[in-house]
Design an enzyme around this catalytic site. Structure first.
Site, PDB file in Angstrom:
ATOM      1  N   ASP A  22       0.968  -1.405  -0.124  1.00  0.00           N
ATOM      2  CA  ASP A  22       0.274   0.012  -0.340  1.00  0.00           C
ATOM      3  C   ASP A  22       1.499   1.310   0.098  1.00  0.00           C
ATOM      4  O   ASP A  22       0.910   1.768   1.468  1.00  0.00           O
ATOM      5  CB  ASP A  22      -0.706  -0.019   1.130  1.00  0.00           C
ATOM      6  CG  ASP A  22      -2.155  -1.285   1.089  1.00  0.00           C
ATOM      7  OD1 ASP A  22      -2.515  -1.593   0.267  1.00  0.00           O
ATOM      8  OD2 ASP A  22      -2.660  -1.684   2.154  1.00  0.00           O
TER       9      ASP A  22
ATOM     10  N   ASP B 263     -13.688  -3.566  -1.881  1.00  0.00           N
ATOM     11  CA  ASP B 263     -13.361  -3.831  -0.364  1.00  0.00           C
ATOM     12  C   ASP B 263     -14.869  -3.232   0.522  1.00  0.00           C
ATOM     13  O   ASP B 263     -15.402  -2.082   0.360  1.00  0.00           O
ATOM     14  CB  ASP B 263     -12.938  -1.926  -0.740  1.00  0.00           C
ATOM     15  CG  ASP B 263     -11.407  -1.143  -1.039  1.00  0.00           C
ATOM     16  OD1 ASP B 263     -11.167  -2.612  -0.678  1.00  0.00           O
ATOM     17  OD2 ASP B 263     -11.298  -0.822  -1.847  1.00  0.00           O
TER      18      ASP B 263
END
Length: 327
Positions: A31, A189
């Protein structure tokens, strides 16, 4: 005359003729975002919150993207994924550091490289319009093998479910048409939302292994956009089915509730989605030990499992995960 069929050909045949095989791939995810000093760093979220709980509230910094990607490759990761977690609010083609990270990484990392974040239509500060296809093409030119679409895939799926029309103009359709379905990954998500009965919501629910805080036996999962900041009225089951029809070739399945917890993947969610689609599903969020990889491969049809911080902090090494988690 006898026909000689290569291993690759046999693999393709098995894909069509046999049930979806159990997963074996272990993927390292990085990330990436800019910290408060303007440096591009690898970070890790706790339910998508990447800031330290300190007085300075600085962005959690696990290291430099190119170095960590190289280490993951040396440690035996089957694939590496870069997720530019602030790409949804930036102009990705002006993000030169991210493009440079891709170029440098692709020179030294020889496993499939996926990049996500900001793959959408946008207009820059000078009024120049860029299509999602142009954004993806720049990522491919910079060394990516696959691109991951997040928020834009949700909007595309919502419209497709409503109209049942394939316009050919969506990011998923355009990119898959030129680069192939295998090059298009959709990252989902969702939040887990407990309900007392499947009749409480219009979306697909699952009977949970562990009851909710008030004894609820069912849950649905609410998809989000903008890095988990905005909830949408669509579930991952409906979203996954739609993007598969539109041309996506793979799904990264996250669960915000499990993000950063390191207590294991959300098996209920992963089983639901990996049973529902024929394209590969990558299990994401929650890995904290080798046993979590073994569990997800044993109990679901996930084709791969992904982790980030536990690899970068050396809590778990990819090679050990590959050796033990696959069995």
């Amino acid at each position: 005359m006898d026909t000689i069929v290569s291993d690759v050909g046999l693999s393709v045949l098995r894909r069509f003729l046999l049930p979806k095989s159990r997963g074996t791939k272990v993927i390292a995810c990085l990330d990436v975002r800019t910290n408060d000093k303007g440096d591009l760093v690898v970070t890790q979220g706790d339910q998508y919150d990447v800031r330290e709980q300190t007085k300075d509230n600085e962005v959690r910094n696990l290291g430099k993207p190119v170095e960590l990607a190289g280490q993951c490759y040396k440690d035996g990761a089957d694939e590496v994924i870069f997720l530019n977690i602030t790409g949804f609010r930036d102009c990705p083609l002006s993000d030169l550091p991210m493009l440079q990270v891709l170029r440098h990484t692709s020179e030294n990392v020889f496993v499939p490289l996926t990049v996500g974040g900001g793959i959408r239509d946008f207009t820059d500060e000078n009024g120049r319009h860029y299509s999602s296809f142009e954004v993806a093409s720049e990522y491919f030119r910079s060394g990516a093998d696959k691109i991951s679409i997040g928020s834009d895939a949700v909007y595309v799926a919502e419209e497709y479910i409503k109209t049942k029309v394939k316009t050919g103009k969506s990011s998923i359709e355009q990119i898959s048409r030129v680069y192939g379905n295998q090059a298009v990954v959709v990252s989902i998500d969702p939040w887990r939302v407990y309900v007392k009965s499947p009749n409480d919501v219009q979306f697909k629910t699952v009977k949970v292994t562990k009851p909710g805080p008030n004894g609820e036996e069912y849950a649905w999962y609410q998809c989000t956009v903008s890095g988990g900041r905005e909830e949408r009225q669509i579930g991952p089951y409906e979203l996954a089915k739609a993007v598969e029809e539109l041309g996506a070739g793979e799904i990264i399945l996250n669960c915000i509730n499990c993000n950063g917890e390191e207590k294991g993947f959300d098996i209920d969610l992963i089983k639901l989605i990996s049973d529902a689609v024929s394209i590969p599903v990558i299990a994401s969020c929650g890995a904290g030990a080798v046993e979590h990889f073994s569990e997800v491969f044993m109990k679901t049809n996930a084709s791969a499992a992904l982790a980030s911080g536990i690899f970068h902090r050396k809590k778990v090494v990819c090679k050990r995960t590959l050796a033990e988690g696959r069995h």
